[in-house]
Write an enzyme that holds these catalytic residues in place. Structure first.
Site, PDB file in Angstrom:
ATOM      1  N   TYR A 158       0.850  -1.185   0.000  1.00 55.75           N
ATOM      2  CA  TYR A 158       0.000   0.000   0.000  1.00 55.75           C
ATOM      3  C   TYR A 158       0.888   1.237   0.000  1.00 55.75           C
ATOM      4  O   TYR A 158       1.717   1.417   0.908  1.00 55.75           O
ATOM      5  CB  TYR A 158      -0.912  -0.020   1.237  1.00 55.75           C
ATOM      6  CG  TYR A 158      -1.736   1.250   1.359  1.00 55.75           C
ATOM      7  CD1 TYR A 158      -2.740   1.537   0.431  1.00 55.75           C
ATOM      8  CD2 TYR A 158      -1.491   2.166   2.382  1.00 55.75           C
ATOM      9  CE1 TYR A 158      -3.466   2.704   0.516  1.00 55.75           C
ATOM     10  CE2 TYR A 158      -2.214   3.344   2.484  1.00 55.75           C
ATOM     11  CZ  TYR A 158      -3.202   3.607   1.543  1.00 55.75           C
ATOM     12  OH  TYR A 158      -3.924   4.765   1.618  1.00 55.75           O
ATOM     13  N   HIS A 181      -4.788   5.150  -2.387  1.00 55.65           N
ATOM     14  CA  HIS A 181      -5.978   6.001  -2.468  1.00 55.65           C
ATOM     15  C   HIS A 181      -5.619   7.284  -3.187  1.00 55.65           C
ATOM     16  O   HIS A 181      -4.563   7.859  -2.930  1.00 55.65           O
ATOM     17  CB  HIS A 181      -6.485   6.347  -1.064  1.00 55.65           C
ATOM     18  CG  HIS A 181      -7.080   5.179  -0.341  1.00 55.65           C
ATOM     19  ND1 HIS A 181      -6.398   4.471   0.620  1.00 55.65           N
ATOM     20  CD2 HIS A 181      -8.310   4.592  -0.437  1.00 55.65           C
ATOM     21  CE1 HIS A 181      -7.168   3.503   1.087  1.00 55.65           C
ATOM     22  NE2 HIS A 181      -8.331   3.544   0.466  1.00 55.65           N
ATOM     23  N   PHE A 241      -1.156   9.427 -13.896  1.00 59.14           N
ATOM     24  CA  PHE A 241       0.212   8.989 -13.622  1.00 59.14           C
ATOM     25  C   PHE A 241       0.242   7.485 -13.363  1.00 59.14           C
ATOM     26  O   PHE A 241       1.002   6.740 -13.983  1.00 59.14           O
ATOM     27  CB  PHE A 241       0.737   9.778 -12.423  1.00 59.14           C
ATOM     28  CG  PHE A 241       2.072   9.309 -11.907  1.00 59.14           C
ATOM     29  CD1 PHE A 241       3.261   9.663 -12.544  1.00 59.14           C
ATOM     30  CD2 PHE A 241       2.148   8.536 -10.750  1.00 59.14           C
ATOM     31  CE1 PHE A 241       4.485   9.246 -12.052  1.00 59.14           C
ATOM     32  CE2 PHE A 241       3.372   8.109 -10.248  1.00 59.14           C
ATOM     33  CZ  PHE A 241       4.549   8.465 -10.916  1.00 59.14           C
TER      34      PHE A 241
END
Lengths: 901, 175
Positions: free
Chosen positions: B87, B131, B142
């Protein structure tokens, strides 16, 4: 019974068993097995309780076990019991030596030698003390005796040569070395190329060069010893120097070229020598140029004619040297010092761009070395913003930087028509930074701060930015904000010792000594007391800043304590040379050894010692002027009081005492808790630390003992040191004046004034000025009864005042300032004070000297502006208007200045 | 033409973590709490948490952690087979240094680290996610166009103090 009792000594030997035991005592002492030595000594003493040599040896051993008192008693007792034993005298000498009481030690050794004149050990010990104490004649005699006794030892020859050298008998020293070399057989390894033979040859060479007008012989000797010498650079430098001195400039030039080629292209003193050879400078200038510090060269030492400059340019710019050293940074910097006008600007353009691309925060400081002005045939760097801004090179660099900024901000290139690719974003950052430094140098603090904010927004992770911002804030008169800023910068990289030290320094200047200690403690040993650790590391800068901080807080005892710590370091530095007397001779590092001895002779002239001495003198003078400070703790005079008053006074006294005791106890508790916590942290290491920290418990951490000393006597002591060792510092004589005037020594005060005045030269100096005025006002009371003194004071005072009255003297200073509008602010303040104190004129005139133009002159710092304000306020109601006006002026110039009391 | 910048990577440690605060404060509208920084330092993983240096100064940083993929109720799989993901907590480059490929290099280095360690330290990692605020189309482009991330579901009111408060989950399956 007494006749056959060996315990009476007098040369009678101990019985075999005890005699062996005694040898054991000596042996165990020498290998530091003190407990065993004591045990054996005791078993001798059991039988012969008065045996002198045993008593002495036991004493000496105890001394090494930190039992000084007991040791002295025993050694003395031993000596009394056997005055004719060289052992007892030797031990007595060793004891004094360990107390650093060298003169007494020398006496004792000499006694020992009377009894046993050929004792090598004692002779050696004596010679060490003699050279330490600079009893050069005595050293020579002792070394001669040793050489005569043992002429096959190399060390004895060398030491005797050193003795001759120190005594100024250079030729004699050379001869001693030659005789020694003559004693060697041809195949001796001492005659082969190697470190020791090389050093000895180079030492002999330095002796030859020291003989006046003897460079020819020294130069020839270099040729003969060349094959022995391993210090090639040293040899070449000596050769080049001799060639210069002999006027063989072409030879010197070639030698310097050889040195460059060997890789010394960044050594500015080589460049200096090379320039001298090129321009065929005379002896005095060569000497001066070769001894320049740092990045100074002949070209930055003195103004050169256009023709001379051209000669240098011919080799430095596109000539033999630039071809030889294409990648040398020193070359590029030196080229800048040779150019002028547009030529310089173009070179600066290339130089700056290169370093800005690299990201060199030091560029601004680097370039500030180009702000030179001619002062009586020598270049001087200007530092006052007024002078910096007036310097053509400053304007030039500012113009370049401004051009870069506008171009980089719009198109990321140094110039819009640049064909190059875009610059990295960091180039703009460092260009802004350069411009901010230029603002700082020009005294434009607000503008500097504005730019540094932009830098911080651009790259908030660069530590250098915080440092510059803090410097600007400090100069703006806001030290608290400077501390905060620096501390934030410090947090970015907690392994950066430099920024940590800088933060500590600022904190001390801001009066935050406790937080400062926390910060610096991050880098001290993590065990034990950090202050003790800093002392052990001889961290003088910290102690000096702390002492100044404590003095500002009127914590006089602790301040003295810290200044005294620095003085102690210097005593230790002096003591440290002891180890070199035998070590250097053994290792034959004789040139370095002589340099150390010469350095030690001027040790107390070092800046840090000067600062410490100045601090101590000022504190003691303050205590002298305010005797109530030290009297406070004594009991008041009860006899003159009524019974009721007495009761009350005693009650107050009791309370005070209790409070003080309580405070002291709390402090001690705190300290203890701290140490315990520290120990806990270190867990298992506790045992080791205990030993260390127990030995160094300071019985007087608050410096109360220092406060009890006679302040004037102490001040005199340090002032005398400065007069002796730092006679070229103007401060020395200002302090000498301050001390002498309080001691009522009119002639010494006068002498100090003349010395200070001479050192100040043509530049008016506020400190000298105010002391001349002070002396003039006190002259009448100082003269005393002695007609000779009276006459000298009168005539010399007249000379100081240029033949007129005090008022004339002050008036002429006023005229000087009016003619020189850039006059220093501190000078103006001193004049204003003098106008009022001598009643030369009114308050309005006095104030006018400061407020009319003072802000535009030199020396306009936040602190000096503040001092001017304090002075004006002291003038009373009449100066109210001036106070208001000056406050406003200062606010405009230093908007961030924080009012202090 | 815009020149790409040479960068070097460096570890985030207790001694220099303040620089991460500076980078994050300059790059993101949300501020991270102390425990975020503590965790980054405590993790001591230079491969997943690192600074980017230009010319010796920190100009950007990326912080990544390994977290378990929550077992959702509908999943038929029962325990035993551990599943986790990378993450990306933060990826920031100081404004003055953007547009020169630094962010790309940082993400690439994270993916490279995964490739090197997918059989040992990261053997349970199945995907990489982050997120992105719904308004931040630059960031979404991107990740999606350059690295093949896929825009997933929208999480409403993910952020508390910024507007819009919603975000998307971007993710890329690694195996």
């Amino acid at each position: 019974m007494a006749a056959d009792n060996p315990q009476a000594g007098q040369g009678r030997p101990l019985p075999k068993k005890e005699s062996d035991l005694f040898k054991g005592v000596v042996k165990h002492y020498e290998v530091k097995q003190y407990k065993k030595a004591i045990k054996q000594a005791d078993s001798i003493l059991k039988k012969f309780p008065n045996h002198g040599e045993t008593l002495a040896m036991k004493g000496l051993t105890l001394n090494c076990m930190s039992k000084r008192e007991e040791a002295h008693a025993l050694v003395k007792k031993g000596l009394m019991n056997d005055m004719r034993s060289h052992v007892c005298w030797h031990v007595y000498g060793l004891l004094h030596r360990s107390d650093r009481n060298y003169n007494e030690a020398i006496k004792a050794y000499k006694q020992a030698l009377k009894i046993d004149p050929e004792n090598l050990q004692i002779l050696r010990d004596l010679s060490l003390l003699q050279v330490q104490m600079r009893d050069i004649k005595g050293f020579g005699v002792t070394r001669h005796t040793l050489l005569a006794l043992k002429s096959n030892a190399k060390m004895n020859w060398i030491s005797f040569a050193l003795a001759k050298h120190l005594d100024g008998d250079l030729r004699g020293a050379v001869n001693v070395i030659d005789i020694y070399l003559g004693t060697l057989t041809e195949d001796s390894p001492e005659l082969e190329r190697g470190f020791e033979s090389s050093e000895l040859a180079m030492y002999r060479n330095s002796l030859l060069a020291e003989i006046p007008d003897n460079y020819e012989e020294a130069l020839e000797h270099l040729d003969t010893c060349e094959k022995l010498v391993v210090d090639r650079h040293g040899l070449l430098m000596s050769r080049a120097k001799y060639q210069l001195k002999l006027g063989r400039f072409q030879d010197a030039r070639e030698t310097f070229m050889t040195i460059f080629k060997r890789g010394a292209s960044e050594d500015y003193s080589v460049h200096s020598g090379y320039m001298c050879s090129l321009l065929e400078m005379d002896d005095a200038i060569c000497e001066e140029a070769l001894n320049l510090d740092g990045t100074g060269t002949l070209a930055t030492m003195m103004p050169l004619s256009a023709e001379q400059k051209q000669k240098l340019k011919d080799v430095y710019i596109g000539g033999e040297l630039s071809e030889e050293l294409p990648r040398s940074h020193a070359m590029q910097r030196i080229q800048l010092t040779l150019r002028e006008g547009d030529d310089l600007k173009n070179a600066l353009d290339i130089y700056c761009k290169k370093l800005l691309k690299k990201g060199a925060p030091s560029l601004g400081t680097d370039l500030s070395s180009l702000f030179l002005v001619d002062n009586n045939g020598r270049y001087e760097r200007v530092t006052d913003p007024v002078d910096v801004k007036a310097h053509p090179n400053y304007a030039m660099i500012v113009q370049l930087a401004d051009g870069y900024i506008s171009s980089l901000s719009s198109c990321s290139k140094f110039a819009a028509d640049d064909n190059d690719t875009e610059e990295d974003p960091s180039t703009l950052l460092w260009t802004w930074y350069l411009r901010a430094v230029l603002h700082e140098l020009g005294g434009e603090l607000s503008e500097g701060l504005e730019l540094i904010e932009k830098c911080l927004e651009h790259t908030p992770t660069a530590v250098d930015l915080y440092e510059l911002k803090a410097r600007l804030l400090k100069a703006s008169g806001d030290i608290k904000s400077a501390v905060e800023c620096l501390d934030k910068g410090r947090e970015l990289d907690k392994q950066d010792r430099y920024i940590n030290n800088q933060t500590t320094k600022y904190m001390l200047q801001a009066g935050m000594e406790e937080t400062a200690l926390e910060r610096i403690s991050l880098f001290t040993k993590h065990e034990g007391n950090p202050e003790q650790n800093l002392f052990d590391m001889q961290c003088s800068w910290y102690e000096l800043e702390l002492a100044a901080c404590l003095a500002k807080k009127e914590d006089w005892g602790r301040s003295l304590k810290k200044f005294a710590a620095v003085v102690k370091h210097f005593d230790d530095f002096h003591e440290d040379q002891f180890d070199f007397h035998s070590y250097c001779v053994r290792k034959v590092t004789l040139r370095a050894y002589i340099a150390v001895l010469r350095y030690e002779d001027t040790l107390w002239g070092q800046q840090y010692y000067g600062q410490a001495a100045e601090g101590i003198i000022n504190v003691y003078l303050h205590l002298h002027d305010n005797p109530t400070i030290t009297k406070e703790e004594e009991e008041p005079d009860y006899s003159s009081m009524t019974a009721a008053q007495r009761k009350k006074a005693k009650a107050i006294q009791r309370k005070k005492k209790k409070a003080a005791e309580k405070k002291a106890a709390e402090e001690a508790e705190k300290q203890k808790a701290k140490e315990e916590a520290a120990e806990k942290e270190n867990g298992g290491k506790k045992k080791q630390n205990n030993k260390g920290s127990q030995a160094v418990v300071d019985p007087d951490p608050l410096g109360k003992e220092l406060l009890q000393k006679d302040p004037l006597e102490e001040a005199k002591k340090y002032s005398a040191m400065l007069s002796k060792y730092a006679p070229n510092s103007i401060n020395t004589w200002l302090l000498q004046y301050d001390v002498s005037i309080r001691r009522g020594k009119a002639l010494m005060a006068l002498q100090a004034l003349f010395k200070a005045k001479a050192l100040a030269g043509n530049v008016p100096n506020s400190e000298v000025f105010s002391r001349i005025v002070d002396f003039a006002t006190k002259a009448d009371t100082l003269k005393g009864d002695n007609p000779v003194v009276q006459e000298v004071v009168e005539s010399e005072l007249a000379a100081l005042l240029n033949g007129g009255s005090i008022s004339d003297f002050v008036t002429s200073a006023v005229d000087h300032v009016k003619k020189n509008p850039l006059s220093d602010l501190s000078y103006r303040v001193a004049i204003a004070k003098a106008i009022v104190s001598t009643k030369t004129s009114g308050v309005a005139d006095a104030a006018s000297i400061v407020i009319d133009g003072g802000i535009n002159g030199r020396g306009v710092t936040a602190s000096c502006c503040h001092e001017a304000l304090v002075t004006l306020k002291k003038f009373g109601n009449e100066a109210d208007e001036a106070v208001t006006k000056w406050s406003e002026t200062v606010k405009t110039k230093f908007p961030l200045m924080v009012e202090t009391k | 033409m815009v020149k790409k910048l040479e960068i070097e990577f460096g570890a985030i440690t207790a001694d220099n973590v303040e620089q991460l605060r500076k980078v994050n404060a300059a790059c993101f509208p949300v501020s991270y709490n102390d425990s975020f920084y503590k965790d980054v330092v405590a993790r001591k993983n230079e491969g997943l948490n690192k600074f980017a240096y230009v010319n010796g100064f920190v100009i950007g940083a990326v912080c990544t952690r390994v977290e378990p993929i929550p077992v959702d109720a509908s999943s038929s799989e029962s325990g035993g087979d551990e599943r986790s993901r990378l993450y990306i907590m933060t990826l920031g480059v100081l404004a003055a240094y953007r547009g020169r490929g630094i962010g790309t290099k940082m993400i690439a280095s994270i993916l490279e680290y995964y490739e090197q360690h997918k059989d040992d330290e990261l053997s349970t990692v199945k995907e990489i996610t982050l997120h992105v605020q719904t308004s931040n189309t630059d960031a979404m482009n991107f990740y999606t166009s350059r690295f093949g991330f896929v825009k997933g579901e929208m999480v409403e009111n993910y952020y508390r103090r910024i507007d819009p408060p919603h975000c998307y989950i971007l993710s890329k399956q690694l195996r």
